[in-house]
Design an enzyme around this catalytic site. Sequence first.
Site, PDB file in Angstrom:
ATOM      1  N   ARG A  15       0.838  -1.204   0.000  1.00 64.09           N
ATOM      2  CA  ARG A  15       0.000   0.000   0.000  1.00 64.09           C
ATOM      3  C   ARG A  15       0.863   1.241   0.000  1.00 64.09           C
ATOM      4  NH1 ARG A  15       2.346   2.463   3.386  1.00 64.09           N
ATOM      5  NH2 ARG A  15       2.335   2.136   5.633  1.00 64.09           N
ATOM      6  N   GLU A  31       8.908   0.332   3.711  1.00 63.74           N
ATOM      7  CA  GLU A  31       8.800  -0.398   4.973  1.00 63.74           C
ATOM      8  C   GLU A  31       8.243  -1.789   4.701  1.00 63.74           C
ATOM      9  OE1 GLU A  31       6.978   0.397   9.373  1.00 63.74           O
ATOM     10  OE2 GLU A  31       5.542   0.276   7.736  1.00 63.74           O
ATOM     11  N   GLU A  80      -6.111  -6.537  16.819  1.00 59.02           N
ATOM     12  CA  GLU A  80      -5.675  -5.466  17.728  1.00 59.02           C
ATOM     13  C   GLU A  80      -5.878  -4.096  17.089  1.00 59.02           C
ATOM     14  OE1 GLU A  80      -3.037  -2.626  19.758  1.00 59.02           O
ATOM     15  OE2 GLU A  80      -2.978  -3.274  17.663  1.00 59.02           O
TER      16      GLU A  80
END
Length: 212
Positions: free
Chosen positions: A51, A147, A162
């Site tokens: 993304r 990343e 979470e």
Amino acid sequence: MEIEKTQLQAWRNEMLVYKFALDEVNTKLNILNEEFQFIHNHNPIEHIKSRIKKPESIKKKLERKGLNLSIEEAKRELRDIAGIRVTCSFVNDIYRIVDLICSQDDIELVDIKDYIKKPKPNGYRSIHLIVKVPVFLAERKEKVFVELQIRTIAMDTWASLEHKIFYKYERDIPVELKDQLKEAANTVHALDAKMQYINEEVNEIKRINVEV
């Protein structure tokens, strides 16, 4: 201060270089996965999802950090504009992918955080890599931050849950839920260890049968 339409378009145009960087890393990961399947009859990677942060999300992060709302500032200071999540079947596969990616000549490792060996206090486990990838454009070469988050399927399921709870309670999760999430994280860790053990046992049986 709002991003005007003309500036927004400029940001979108500049984000194209991040798409190219994601294409580069995705290609590398797919090649590694196919090679492993061919040589070892095993796919270390189960799923890849990538993304690019939207301009408005980048703007909000720059504001939180007290930085200037400029493309140059974003490219210099933000390392997660382009992100890839890699899910693996087993913990050993995670470290195998990390080693293979970081050993490639055109990949520059900027930072690594191992939340598997040292989980976050809430129980979160994963490995985070920040790398720089060269992107060759018509008139220039640019090194771009990407990343990578690499985790098992079980870790990814926990992290997704979470994340949903985190935003549902607007970052203020009740203590009881925090405790249950931490317990679930420990269960996930135990499950990954058991699955790794079973996989190693199966591989050993295969090896012995081949030798016989």
